[in-house]
Design a protein around this motif. Sequence first.
Motif, PDB file in Angstrom:
ATOM      1  N   ALA A 101      21.238  -4.993  -4.660  1.00 37.07           N
ATOM      2  CA  ALA A 101      20.258  -6.063  -4.431  1.00 37.07           C
ATOM      3  C   ALA A 101      20.847  -7.185  -3.573  1.00 37.07           C
ATOM      4  N   ILE A 102      22.081  -7.532  -3.827  1.00 36.16           N
ATOM      5  CA  ILE A 102      22.735  -8.573  -3.026  1.00 36.16           C
ATOM      6  C   ILE A 102      22.937  -8.079  -1.596  1.00 36.16           C
ATOM      7  N   ALA A 103      23.372  -6.849  -1.439  1.00 31.30           N
ATOM      8  CA  ALA A 103      23.565  -6.282  -0.097  1.00 31.30           C
ATOM      9  C   ALA A 103      22.244  -6.260   0.668  1.00 31.30           C
ATOM     10  N   ASP A 104      21.158  -5.879  -0.011  1.00 31.90           N
ATOM     11  CA  ASP A 104      19.834  -5.905   0.638  1.00 31.90           C
ATOM     12  C   ASP A 104      19.486  -7.303   1.117  1.00 31.90           C
ATOM     13  N   ALA A 105      19.750  -8.304   0.284  1.00 30.91           N
ATOM     14  CA  ALA A 105      19.427  -9.690   0.638  1.00 30.91           C
ATOM     15  C   ALA A 105      20.273 -10.177   1.815  1.00 30.91           C
TER      16      ALA A 105
ATOM     17  N   VAL B 127      29.154  -7.305  -5.059  1.00 31.72           N
ATOM     18  CA  VAL B 127      28.059  -7.116  -4.103  1.00 31.72           C
ATOM     19  C   VAL B 127      27.237  -5.908  -4.570  1.00 31.72           C
ATOM     20  N   THR B 128      26.224  -6.206  -5.352  1.00 32.99           N
ATOM     21  CA  THR B 128      25.332  -5.169  -5.869  1.00 32.99           C
ATOM     22  C   THR B 128      24.392  -4.708  -4.760  1.00 32.99           C
TER      23      THR B 128
ATOM     24  N   TYR C 186      27.227  -1.782   3.651  1.00 35.52           N
ATOM     25  CA  TYR C 186      27.726  -3.146   3.440  1.00 35.52           C
ATOM     26  C   TYR C 186      28.347  -3.270   2.055  1.00 35.52           C
ATOM     27  N   SER C 187      27.633  -2.793   1.053  1.00 41.48           N
ATOM     28  CA  SER C 187      28.116  -2.861  -0.325  1.00 41.48           C
ATOM     29  C   SER C 187      29.419  -2.078  -0.477  1.00 41.48           C
ATOM     30  N   ALA C 188      29.491  -0.873   0.074  1.00 43.39           N
ATOM     31  CA  ALA C 188      30.695  -0.043  -0.024  1.00 43.39           C
ATOM     32  C   ALA C 188      31.890  -0.710   0.656  1.00 43.39           C
ATOM     33  N   ALA C 189      31.667  -1.307   1.823  1.00 41.06           N
ATOM     34  CA  ALA C 189      32.756  -1.972   2.542  1.00 41.06           C
ATOM     35  C   ALA C 189      33.263  -3.169   1.761  1.00 41.06           C
ATOM     36  N   MET C 190      32.360  -3.932   1.178  1.00 41.72           N
ATOM     37  CA  MET C 190      32.773  -5.082   0.387  1.00 41.72           C
ATOM     38  C   MET C 190      33.576  -4.640  -0.839  1.00 41.72           C
ATOM     39  N   LYS C 191      33.136  -3.574  -1.487  1.00 40.41           N
ATOM     40  CA  LYS C 191      33.879  -3.047  -2.639  1.00 40.41           C
ATOM     41  C   LYS C 191      35.262  -2.570  -2.207  1.00 40.41           C
TER      42      LYS C 191
END
Length: 70
Positions: free
Chosen positions: A42-46, A39-40, A27-32
């Motif tokens: 921690a944010i991706a986990d949440a 999207v750190t 999720y984090s990689a796709a957002m980046k």
Amino acid sequence: MADIDKARETFDRFDANGDGVITADEYSAAMKAMGDHFVTPAIADAIIAAKDLNGDKLLSFDEFWADLNK
């Protein structure tokens, strides 16, 4: 209501390894890749936890689709 074909296409972009689930790292990689560098992990986990209905810390397509149709 969301279009299931477009939802599947979006889900597949996030599911980098094609195993049928989205991890927080994917999720984090796709957002980046889409330009959102805030999207750190921690944010991706949440975000995943908020949509994860069965508590496995993964986002399946069914969970993704259910969230789109809230």
